[in-house]
Write a protein that holds these residues in place. Structure first.
Motif, PDB file in Angstrom:
ATOM      1  N   TYR A 137      -4.252  91.339  91.294  1.00 46.37           N
ATOM      2  CA  TYR A 137      -5.255  91.585  89.244  1.00 46.37           C
ATOM      3  C   TYR A 137      -3.435  90.777  89.010  1.00 46.37           C
ATOM      4  N   GLU A 138      -3.392  89.553  88.684  1.00 50.04           N
ATOM      5  CA  GLU A 138      -2.428  88.936  87.635  1.00 50.04           C
ATOM      6  C   GLU A 138      -2.115  89.885  86.295  1.00 50.04           C
ATOM      7  N   PRO A 139      -1.107  90.010  85.872  1.00 53.03           N
ATOM      8  CA  PRO A 139      -1.019  90.745  84.462  1.00 53.03           C
ATOM      9  C   PRO A 139      -1.470  89.577  83.160  1.00 53.03           C
ATOM     10  N   ILE A 140      -2.175  89.471  82.223  1.00 54.45           N
ATOM     11  CA  ILE A 140      -2.645  88.793  81.476  1.00 54.45           C
ATOM     12  C   ILE A 140      -1.755  87.961  81.035  1.00 54.45           C
ATOM     13  N   ARG A 141      -1.360  86.967  81.426  1.00 57.77           N
ATOM     14  CA  ARG A 141      -0.868  86.209  80.408  1.00 57.77           C
ATOM     15  C   ARG A 141      -0.885  85.132  79.109  1.00 57.77           C
ATOM     16  N   TYR A 142       0.104  84.764  77.962  1.00 58.71           N
ATOM     17  CA  TYR A 142      -0.409  84.263  76.695  1.00 58.71           C
ATOM     18  C   TYR A 142       0.604  83.173  77.227  1.00 58.71           C
ATOM     19  N   HIS A 143       0.107  81.571  76.709  1.00 60.01           N
ATOM     20  CA  HIS A 143       0.418  79.998  76.532  1.00 60.01           C
ATOM     21  C   HIS A 143      -0.056  80.030  75.506  1.00 60.01           C
ATOM     22  N   PRO A 144       1.309  78.656  75.046  1.00 59.51           N
ATOM     23  CA  PRO A 144       0.267  77.492  73.994  1.00 59.51           C
ATOM     24  C   PRO A 144      -0.284  76.318  74.433  1.00 59.51           C
ATOM     25  N   ALA A 160     -21.976  65.652  70.432  1.00 60.06           N
ATOM     26  CA  ALA A 160     -21.723  65.863  71.617  1.00 60.06           C
ATOM     27  C   ALA A 160     -20.208  65.773  71.519  1.00 60.06           C
ATOM     28  N   THR A 161     -19.555  66.285  72.325  1.00 61.98           N
ATOM     29  CA  THR A 161     -18.361  66.788  71.988  1.00 61.98           C
ATOM     30  C   THR A 161     -18.153  66.051  73.524  1.00 61.98           C
ATOM     31  N   GLY A 162     -16.307  66.073  73.756  1.00 61.72           N
ATOM     32  CA  GLY A 162     -15.571  65.365  74.643  1.00 61.72           C
ATOM     33  C   GLY A 162     -14.456  66.177  74.654  1.00 61.72           C
ATOM     34  N   ASP A 163     -13.500  66.289  75.262  1.00 66.46           N
ATOM     35  CA  ASP A 163     -12.409  67.004  74.592  1.00 66.46           C
ATOM     36  C   ASP A 163     -10.896  67.314  75.627  1.00 66.46           C
ATOM     37  N   VAL A 164      -9.736  67.104  76.133  1.00 69.65           N
ATOM     38  CA  VAL A 164      -9.102  67.467  76.974  1.00 69.65           C
ATOM     39  C   VAL A 164      -7.953  68.274  76.460  1.00 69.65           C
ATOM     40  N   THR A 165      -7.722  69.236  77.234  1.00 71.09           N
ATOM     41  CA  THR A 165      -6.870  70.690  76.600  1.00 71.09           C
ATOM     42  C   THR A 165      -5.569  69.926  77.452  1.00 71.09           C
ATOM     43  N   THR A 166      -4.284  70.393  77.230  1.00 71.84           N
ATOM     44  CA  THR A 166      -3.309  71.093  77.667  1.00 71.84           C
ATOM     45  C   THR A 166      -2.596  72.736  77.361  1.00 71.84           C
ATOM     46  N   VAL A 167      -2.590  73.699  78.240  1.00 70.12           N
ATOM     47  CA  VAL A 167      -1.858  75.143  78.727  1.00 70.12           C
ATOM     48  C   VAL A 167      -0.614  74.951  78.866  1.00 70.12           C
ATOM     49  N   PHE A 168       0.414  74.867  77.823  1.00 75.51           N
ATOM     50  CA  PHE A 168       1.747  74.488  78.737  1.00 75.51           C
ATOM     51  C   PHE A 168       1.857  76.083  79.010  1.00 75.51           C
ATOM     52  N   HIS A 169       2.521  76.065  80.264  1.00 75.50           N
ATOM     53  CA  HIS A 169       2.847  77.127  80.655  1.00 75.50           C
ATOM     54  C   HIS A 169       4.247  76.897  80.929  1.00 75.50           C
ATOM     55  N   ASP A 170       5.259  75.959  81.682  1.00 76.29           N
ATOM     56  CA  ASP A 170       6.746  76.496  81.659  1.00 76.29           C
ATOM     57  C   ASP A 170       7.611  74.945  80.670  1.00 76.29           C
ATOM     58  N   ASN A 175       5.321  70.102  84.925  1.00 77.18           N
ATOM     59  CA  ASN A 175       4.528  69.794  85.855  1.00 77.18           C
ATOM     60  C   ASN A 175       3.872  71.396  85.942  1.00 77.18           C
ATOM     61  N   GLN A 176       3.555  72.202  85.970  1.00 79.65           N
ATOM     62  CA  GLN A 176       2.960  73.507  85.709  1.00 79.65           C
ATOM     63  C   GLN A 176       2.035  73.967  84.417  1.00 79.65           C
ATOM     64  N   ASN A 177       2.086  72.738  83.819  1.00 80.15           N
ATOM     65  CA  ASN A 177       0.746  72.822  83.060  1.00 80.15           C
ATOM     66  C   ASN A 177       0.036  72.252  83.574  1.00 80.15           C
ATOM     67  N   GLU A 178      -1.404  73.118  83.178  1.00 81.69           N
ATOM     68  CA  GLU A 178      -3.155  73.574  83.111  1.00 81.69           C
ATOM     69  C   GLU A 178      -3.885  71.970  82.264  1.00 81.69           C
ATOM     70  N   TYR A 179      -4.577  71.578  82.450  1.00 80.92           N
ATOM     71  CA  TYR A 179      -4.884  70.416  82.538  1.00 80.92           C
ATOM     72  C   TYR A 179      -6.284  70.386  82.688  1.00 80.92           C
ATOM     73  N   GLN A 180      -7.466  70.489  81.493  1.00 76.77           N
ATOM     74  CA  GLN A 180      -8.371  70.750  80.927  1.00 76.77           C
ATOM     75  C   GLN A 180      -9.615  69.982  80.024  1.00 76.77           C
TER      76      GLN A 180
END
Length: 190
Positions: A137-144, A160-170, A175-180
């Protein structure tokens, strides 16, 4: 950090409510939407690589068209098998977002919006090798996070809705971002 974001959102909401108290009943709205989409994440076992996986959850918004608060819960699962190494992995992630959204309405049919805030995430990683499973279990992490989207009016209270979101990890290492990328329907209450 998350408490500070929640506190900031609460203060901004009260300030907006006070400023627009007289007309708030007519222009504030509550939006509730199921969310289904894909995200690209960085996984580390057995070697660093990226993986696309299905996400699902719900999002709620409250406020004005030009500025509102939002909260979101997402859940995702992924599993991989590495037969040459005799290894299988399973990851389960839970994510909560809290933030602000600002949009502009065009002709009453389209709403373009931007969003930003903070995401709290927790991941459970399981590795099975030679019949032995080890859970971490990884610890809870906070990212913008930041993103943009579009809502299209389908009826009086349905969009109807659609979006693209980037979560900035570093940041600034992109290269470390999440893209949703997500799509869904919003039921909006006046």
């Amino acid at each position: 950090m998350l408490k500070d974001y929640v506190r900031l959102i609460g203060v901004l909401s009260l300030l907006l409510w006070a400023i627009f108290q007289r007309s708030a009943r007519a222009i504030t709205s509550v939006g509730i939407e199921p969310v289904i989409g894909y995200e690209r994440v960085q996984l580390l076992a057995p070697t660093p690589h990226t993986k696309d996986r299905l996400v699902y959850g719900a999002r709620a918004t409250y406020g004005f068209s030009f500025l509102s608060i939002e909260a979101e819960y997402l859940h995702s699962n992924s599993s991989e098998s590495f037969p040459l190494e005799g290894l299988s992995t399973k990851d389960t992630a839970e994510k909560i977002k809290a933030g602000l959204r600002s949009g502009i309405d065009l002709l009453g049919l389209l709403n373009f919006y931007g969003r930003l805030g903070c995401q709290a995430s927790r991941n459970r990683h399981e590795e099975t090798e030679a019949g032995v499973t080890v859970s971490t279990y990884e610890p809870i992490r906070y990212h913008p996070y930041a993103g943009a989207g579009l809502r299209v009016r389908l009826g009086r209270n349905l969009r109807a809705t659609g979006d693209v979101t980037t979560v900035f990890h570093d940041f600034p290492n992109m290269n470390q971002n999440e893209y949703q990328a997500t799509a869904g329907f919003v039921v909006q209450f006046p």
